[in-house]
Write a protein that holds these residues in place. Structure first.
Motif, PDB file in Angstrom:
ATOM      1  N   TYR A  74      14.205  38.052  14.720  1.00  0.00           N
ATOM      2  CA  TYR A  74      14.493  39.227  15.533  1.00  0.00           C
ATOM      3  C   TYR A  74      15.073  40.361  14.686  1.00  0.00           C
ATOM      4  N   THR A  75      15.993  40.012  13.783  1.00  0.00           N
ATOM      5  CA  THR A  75      16.616  41.025  12.925  1.00  0.00           C
ATOM      6  C   THR A  75      15.591  41.682  12.016  1.00  0.00           C
ATOM      7  N   ILE A  76      14.736  40.885  11.384  1.00  0.00           N
ATOM      8  CA  ILE A  76      13.704  41.452  10.507  1.00  0.00           C
ATOM      9  C   ILE A  76      12.761  42.348  11.302  1.00  0.00           C
ATOM     10  N   GLY A  77      12.348  41.891  12.480  1.00  0.00           N
ATOM     11  CA  GLY A  77      11.445  42.669  13.295  1.00  0.00           C
ATOM     12  C   GLY A  77      12.029  43.992  13.754  1.00  0.00           C
ATOM     13  N   ASN A  78      13.345  44.088  13.895  1.00  0.00           N
ATOM     14  CA  ASN A  78      13.977  45.292  14.404  1.00  0.00           C
ATOM     15  C   ASN A  78      14.326  46.311  13.326  1.00  0.00           C
ATOM     16  N   PHE A  79      14.043  45.996  12.060  1.00  0.00           N
ATOM     17  CA  PHE A  79      14.337  46.973  11.017  1.00  0.00           C
ATOM     18  C   PHE A  79      13.520  48.258  11.206  1.00  0.00           C
ATOM     19  N   SER A  80      12.328  48.128  11.782  1.00  0.00           N
ATOM     20  CA  SER A  80      11.493  49.309  11.973  1.00  0.00           C
ATOM     21  C   SER A  80      12.106  50.292  12.972  1.00  0.00           C
ATOM     22  N   LYS A  81      13.045  49.830  13.818  1.00  0.00           N
ATOM     23  CA  LYS A  81      13.698  50.698  14.796  1.00  0.00           C
ATOM     24  C   LYS A  81      14.897  51.431  14.205  1.00  0.00           C
ATOM     25  N   ARG A  82      15.316  51.035  13.019  1.00  0.00           N
ATOM     26  CA  ARG A  82      16.532  51.599  12.425  1.00  0.00           C
ATOM     27  C   ARG A  82      16.118  52.575  11.329  1.00  0.00           C
ATOM     28  N   LYS A  83      16.156  53.850  11.646  1.00  0.00           N
ATOM     29  CA  LYS A  83      15.646  54.864  10.731  1.00  0.00           C
ATOM     30  C   LYS A  83      16.432  54.933   9.430  1.00  0.00           C
ATOM     31  N   SER A  84      17.706  54.608   9.476  1.00  0.00           N
ATOM     32  CA  SER A  84      18.549  54.721   8.282  1.00  0.00           C
ATOM     33  C   SER A  84      18.638  53.424   7.492  1.00  0.00           C
ATOM     34  N   ALA A  85      17.904  52.395   7.895  1.00  0.00           N
ATOM     35  CA  ALA A  85      18.021  51.089   7.237  1.00  0.00           C
ATOM     36  C   ALA A  85      16.658  50.631   6.747  1.00  0.00           C
ATOM     37  N   ARG A  86      16.648  49.940   5.607  1.00  0.00           N
ATOM     38  CA  ARG A  86      15.419  49.376   5.064  1.00  0.00           C
ATOM     39  C   ARG A  86      15.661  47.913   4.718  1.00  0.00           C
ATOM     40  N   LEU A  87      14.736  47.076   5.110  1.00  0.00           N
ATOM     41  CA  LEU A  87      14.843  45.660   4.769  1.00  0.00           C
ATOM     42  C   LEU A  87      14.869  45.479   3.265  1.00  0.00           C
ATOM     43  N   GLY A  88      14.153  46.356   2.556  1.00  0.00           N
ATOM     44  CA  GLY A  88      14.137  46.262   1.100  1.00  0.00           C
ATOM     45  C   GLY A  88      15.509  46.401   0.477  1.00  0.00           C
ATOM     46  N   ASP A  89      16.387  47.220   1.094  1.00  0.00           N
ATOM     47  CA  ASP A  89      17.745  47.367   0.564  1.00  0.00           C
ATOM     48  C   ASP A  89      18.525  46.064   0.672  1.00  0.00           C
ATOM     49  N   VAL A  90      18.293  45.338   1.775  1.00  0.00           N
ATOM     50  CA  VAL A  90      18.974  44.048   1.949  1.00  0.00           C
ATOM     51  C   VAL A  90      18.471  43.049   0.918  1.00  0.00           C
ATOM     52  N   VAL A  91      17.161  43.052   0.678  1.00  0.00           N
ATOM     53  CA  VAL A  91      16.607  42.146  -0.325  1.00  0.00           C
ATOM     54  C   VAL A  91      17.164  42.471  -1.709  1.00  0.00           C
ATOM     55  N   GLU A  92      17.242  43.757  -2.037  1.00  0.00           N
ATOM     56  CA  GLU A  92      17.794  44.154  -3.331  1.00  0.00           C
ATOM     57  C   GLU A  92      19.250  43.717  -3.452  1.00  0.00           C
ATOM     58  N   GLN A  93      19.984  43.769  -2.355  1.00  0.00           N
ATOM     59  CA  GLN A  93      21.381  43.314  -2.376  1.00  0.00           C
ATOM     60  C   GLN A  93      21.455  41.824  -2.694  1.00  0.00           C
ATOM     61  N   ALA A  94      20.543  41.053  -2.098  1.00  0.00           N
ATOM     62  CA  ALA A  94      20.503  39.619  -2.398  1.00  0.00           C
ATOM     63  C   ALA A  94      20.150  39.381  -3.859  1.00  0.00           C
ATOM     64  N   ILE A  95      19.214  40.173  -4.396  1.00  0.00           N
ATOM     65  CA  ILE A  95      18.829  40.046  -5.806  1.00  0.00           C
ATOM     66  C   ILE A  95      20.016  40.358  -6.709  1.00  0.00           C
ATOM     67  N   ASP A  96      20.759  41.408  -6.366  1.00  0.00           N
ATOM     68  CA  ASP A  96      21.932  41.765  -7.167  1.00  0.00           C
ATOM     69  C   ASP A  96      22.956  40.631  -7.182  1.00  0.00           C
ATOM     70  N   LEU A  97      23.124  39.968  -6.029  1.00  0.00           N
ATOM     71  CA  LEU A  97      24.044  38.829  -5.974  1.00  0.00           C
ATOM     72  C   LEU A  97      23.593  37.724  -6.917  1.00  0.00           C
ATOM     73  N   LEU A  98      22.298  37.422  -6.900  1.00  0.00           N
ATOM     74  CA  LEU A  98      21.763  36.373  -7.765  1.00  0.00           C
ATOM     75  C   LEU A  98      21.936  36.728  -9.240  1.00  0.00           C
ATOM     76  N   GLU A  99      21.644  37.968  -9.584  1.00  0.00           N
ATOM     77  CA  GLU A  99      21.754  38.378 -10.980  1.00  0.00           C
ATOM     78  C   GLU A  99      23.204  38.382 -11.446  1.00  0.00           C
ATOM     79  N   SER A 100      24.109  38.741 -10.538  1.00  0.00           N
ATOM     80  CA  SER A 100      25.531  38.719 -10.893  1.00  0.00           C
ATOM     81  C   SER A 100      26.006  37.287 -11.142  1.00  0.00           C
ATOM     82  N   GLU A 101      25.587  36.377 -10.280  1.00  0.00           N
ATOM     83  CA  GLU A 101      25.981  34.971 -10.458  1.00  0.00           C
ATOM     84  C   GLU A 101      25.393  34.379 -11.727  1.00  0.00           C
ATOM     85  N   GLY A 102      24.210  34.891 -12.106  1.00  0.00           N
ATOM     86  CA  GLY A 102      23.568  34.358 -13.306  1.00  0.00           C
ATOM     87  C   GLY A 102      24.371  34.575 -14.567  1.00  0.00           C
TER      88      GLY A 102
END
Length: 275
Positions: A74-102
């Protein structure tokens, strides 16, 4: 690895909205943590060549944060309704967490630890749970003596206790726990003196293998001549967690066919009229 994340980003951004008002919207920061754990799970599962696609193995990850698979859809599907939010930004945040832990942990150790802990939590079982146990007479002591047949793994005993002013035993009250072998000998014996007039906490873990047959627990014992006790145990719990190898095997058997962010995942999140 970067290619995989970029590919996922392209697919995820194409997902439309879903109308299902009773599901939760997951905050971006928590969704990034969920993606972080899921990416680690993907890395661990990738070389295992499991044939089927399913999200079920990731339900413990979602549950850890208080959400269901449907909430994530439901959350992923509703990103299209949020003009100021991008799912890609959330994914990049997860990537940053992984790279930091590395910088601090090797990728293999982090992945194995995540999956092993998920498997162990999923396989953990409570054998006995009592919110309140009271001993006000010598006859009551039978209420706080327990015996469990055991199988390999880890057993944990936890409780809070109080020996109050009505107890006539001035000293010597103890709790005893041990493992019993097939020849009736005792091993891993744990004996602790109980404090009077102040609440105490007991916590003990036992490592069990095939040589052990029983776990014995006596929350209240009297080394000297017993007098009238006044003992209360709260939040008493005995749990069993199988060995990591067994827990991971059980998880695979129960949730066979594992891929998060597979096509089925995004199809479930997409609007019906877009399929």
């Amino acid at each position: 690895m970067k290619f995989f994340f970029r590919f996922f980003l392209c697919v995820a951004c194409a997902v439309g909205s879903v109308s299902c008002s009773h599901h939760k919207i997951i905050p971006d920061d928590e969704l990034a943590l969920i993606f972080h754990d899921a990416f680690l799970a993907n890395a661990y599962l990738g070389p295992r060549n499991l044939a089927h696609d399913s999200l079920n193995v990731y339900e413990p990850i979602f549950a850890r944060y208080g959400y269901t698979t449907q909430d994530v859809h439901y959350t992923i599907g509703n990103f299209s309704k949020r003009k100021s939010a991008r799912l890609g930004d959330v994914v990049e945040q997860a990537i940053d967490l992984l790279e930091s832990e590395g910088k601090f942990f090797s990728r293999e150790v982090a992945v194995l630890d995540t999956i092993d802990n998920i498997a162990r939590r999923s396989a953990r079982r409570t054998l006995r749970a009592d919110s309140l146990l009271r001993v006000r007479s010598l006859a009551d002591t039978a209420r706080v003596s327990f015996s469990f047949d055991v199988v390999p793994g880890e057993y944990e005993v936890r409780l809070k206790y109080l020996v109050d002013s009505l107890d006539l035993n001035t000293r010597g009250l103890r709790s005893q726990m041990w493992l019993e072998r097939s020849d009736s000998s005792r091993v891993q014996t744990y004996t602790v003196s109980l404090r009077r007039l102040s609440e105490g906490t007991l916590s003990r873990k036992f490592t069990v293998d095939s040589a052990h047959r029983r776990l014995c627990i006596h929350l209240l014992t009297f080394p000297n001549k017993p007098l009238r006790p006044s003992f209360t145990a709260r939040d008493f719990r005995v749990t069993h967690t199988p060995p990591v190898r067994v827990a991971v095997g059980q998880l695979y058997e129960q949730q066979l066919g594992i891929r998060i962010f597979a096509d089925e995942f995004f199809r479930a999140a997409a609007p019906k009229d877009s399929l």
